[in-house]
Design a protein around this motif. Structure first.
Motif, PDB file in Angstrom:
ATOM      1  N   UNK B 113      19.584   1.829 -12.491  1.00 15.40           N
ATOM      2  CA  UNK B 113      18.248   1.351 -12.876  1.00 15.40           C
ATOM      3  C   UNK B 113      17.416   1.085 -11.615  1.00 15.40           C
ATOM      4  N   UNK B 114      18.048   0.524 -10.576  1.00 13.70           N
ATOM      5  CA  UNK B 114      17.335   0.251  -9.313  1.00 13.70           C
ATOM      6  C   UNK B 114      16.920   1.575  -8.672  1.00 13.70           C
ATOM      7  N   UNK B 115      17.830   2.541  -8.714  1.00 16.14           N
ATOM      8  CA  UNK B 115      17.524   3.863  -8.146  1.00 16.14           C
ATOM      9  C   UNK B 115      16.361   4.513  -8.904  1.00 16.14           C
ATOM     10  N   UNK B 116      16.341   4.324 -10.213  1.00 15.47           N
ATOM     11  CA  UNK B 116      15.241   4.868 -11.022  1.00 15.47           C
ATOM     12  C   UNK B 116      13.916   4.204 -10.640  1.00 15.47           C
ATOM     13  N   UNK B 117      13.973   2.894 -10.395  1.00 14.06           N
ATOM     14  CA  UNK B 117      12.759   2.177  -9.959  1.00 14.06           C
ATOM     15  C   UNK B 117      12.244   2.767  -8.641  1.00 14.06           C
ATOM     16  N   UNK B 118      13.169   3.011  -7.703  1.00 12.47           N
ATOM     17  CA  UNK B 118      12.771   3.555  -6.392  1.00 12.47           C
ATOM     18  C   UNK B 118      12.136   4.940  -6.559  1.00 12.47           C
ATOM     19  N   UNK B 119      12.680   5.734  -7.496  1.00 12.84           N
ATOM     20  CA  UNK B 119      12.110   7.069  -7.743  1.00 12.84           C
ATOM     21  C   UNK B 119      10.680   6.930  -8.277  1.00 12.84           C
ATOM     22  N   UNK B 120      10.478   5.962  -9.190  1.00 13.77           N
ATOM     23  CA  UNK B 120       9.126   5.747  -9.744  1.00 13.77           C
ATOM     24  C   UNK B 120       8.139   5.287  -8.670  1.00 13.77           C
ATOM     25  N   UNK B 121       8.651   4.549  -7.675  1.00 16.21           N
ATOM     26  CA  UNK B 121       7.760   4.023  -6.625  1.00 16.21           C
ATOM     27  C   UNK B 121       7.656   4.955  -5.418  1.00 16.21           C
ATOM     28  N   UNK B 122       8.405   6.060  -5.451  1.00 16.59           N
ATOM     29  CA  UNK B 122       8.432   6.972  -4.287  1.00 16.59           C
ATOM     30  C   UNK B 122       7.024   7.413  -3.899  1.00 16.59           C
ATOM     31  N   UNK B 123       6.705   7.240  -2.628  1.00 10.08           N
ATOM     32  CA  UNK B 123       5.402   7.684  -2.110  1.00 10.08           C
ATOM     33  C   UNK B 123       4.243   6.787  -2.505  1.00 10.08           C
ATOM     34  N   UNK B 124       4.519   5.631  -3.100  1.00 11.05           N
ATOM     35  CA  UNK B 124       3.424   4.783  -3.574  1.00 11.05           C
ATOM     36  C   UNK B 124       2.847   3.893  -2.463  1.00 11.05           C
ATOM     37  N   UNK B 125       3.575   3.757  -1.358  1.00 12.64           N
ATOM     38  CA  UNK B 125       3.060   2.942  -0.247  1.00 12.64           C
ATOM     39  C   UNK B 125       2.273   3.827   0.705  1.00 12.64           C
ATOM     40  N   UNK B 126       1.277   3.243   1.392  1.00 10.89           N
ATOM     41  CA  UNK B 126       0.551   4.061   2.378  1.00 10.89           C
ATOM     42  C   UNK B 126       1.502   4.505   3.490  1.00 10.89           C
ATOM     43  N   UNK B 127       1.322   5.708   4.042  1.00 13.70           N
ATOM     44  CA  UNK B 127       2.226   6.162   5.101  1.00 13.70           C
ATOM     45  C   UNK B 127       2.180   5.220   6.294  1.00 13.70           C
ATOM     46  N   UNK B 128       3.331   5.043   6.989  1.00 18.11           N
ATOM     47  CA  UNK B 128       3.338   4.123   8.130  1.00 18.11           C
ATOM     48  C   UNK B 128       2.352   4.577   9.202  1.00 18.11           C
ATOM     49  N   UNK B 129       1.626   3.582   9.759  1.00 13.65           N
ATOM     50  CA  UNK B 129       0.616   3.946  10.753  1.00 13.65           C
ATOM     51  C   UNK B 129       1.286   4.315  12.075  1.00 13.65           C
ATOM     52  N   UNK B 130       0.740   5.303  12.726  1.00 15.96           N
ATOM     53  CA  UNK B 130       1.294   5.703  14.024  1.00 15.96           C
ATOM     54  C   UNK B 130       0.505   5.023  15.125  1.00 15.96           C
ATOM     55  N   UNK B 131       1.216   4.423  16.062  1.00 11.92           N
ATOM     56  CA  UNK B 131       0.514   3.754  17.158  1.00 11.92           C
ATOM     57  C   UNK B 131       0.638   4.598  18.419  1.00 11.92           C
ATOM     58  N   UNK B 132      -0.408   4.590  19.191  1.00  8.41           N
ATOM     59  CA  UNK B 132      -0.395   5.384  20.428  1.00  8.41           C
ATOM     60  C   UNK B 132      -0.267   4.480  21.633  1.00  8.41           C
TER      61      UNK B 132
END
Lengths: 73, 132
Positions: B113-132
């Motif tokens: 069930x936890x794995x299913x939750x992670x699949x549903x949330x996959x890609x839902x966060x903004x991509x990590x910002x790259x610092x220079x």
């Protein structure tokens, strides 16, 4: 008895580490604390799809609050 | 062990971390008021999904993707990552999936069930910002 409990605790820790890494690779945005709460909610029988809707809704609400905070600064 | 209401309350608190309440209190938005509104939205989302699921099942039946076991859905994501040229991420994800124990030896009751939750949330966060 105590060693069985320790073994179970270690198993939970290792599983949580793997779940957190999978979560990070899938870019779910969950930190360890949120993931732990979600694990416990799933164990209480909450539907995972419904829980994902809750998390997205909470994110939307807190993002709008943070955006309005930035606008007033 | 906490109840569902307590856990949802804590989840709401987690999403409020990083908000400055001192300044907000001056503008009339109290932490407690916002927390209540947040909990209401959380329950609305939870309950609307509950009823939506019931109507979906009765009219057309669950979709094939919904019936796919969550481990297979993670493997499908690995395939998509490879197609998109992210071979390294796909391999790391497959590796972690291989390390994930079966429910009986994981110490957790609802690992799928936890794995299913992670699949549903996959890609839902903004991509990590790259610092220079």
């Amino acid at each position: 008895m105590a060693s069985a409990a320790n073994a179970n605790l270690n198993a939970v820790r290792e599983t949580m580490d793997v779940l957190l890494e999978i979560s990070r690779l899938l870019n779910t945005g969950l930190d360890l604390e949120s993931l732990s709460i979600c694990v416990r909610l799933c164990e209480q029988g909450i539907n995972p799809e419904a829980l994902s809707a809750v998390i997205k809704e909470l994110r939307k609400a807190s993002e709008s609050l943070k955006t309005s905070e930035n606008c007033t600064n | 062990s906490s109840s569902i209401t307590e856990l949802l309350g804590t989840l709401c608190d987690c999403s409020l971390s990083g908000v400055s309440w001192k300044r907000r209190a001056l503008g009339g938005v109290s932490k407690e008021g916002f927390r209540r509104a947040l909990k209401r939205r959380a329950y609305d989302a939870l309950l609307s999904k509950l009823f939506l699921d019931g109507s979906k099942v009765s009219s057309s039946g669950p979709s094939a993707t919904a019936q796919t076991p969550p481990r297979n859905r993670v493997l499908m994501i690995c395939f998509d990552l490879r197609v998109a040229g992210c071979r390294e991420e796909a391999e790391r994800l497959e590796d972690q999936l291989g390390r994930l124990p079966e429910e009986a030896s994981s110490g957790l009751k609802e690992i799928d069930a936890v794995l299913e939750l992670l699949v549903h949330l996959a890609g839902s966060a903004p991509p990590p910002s790259t610092s220079f």
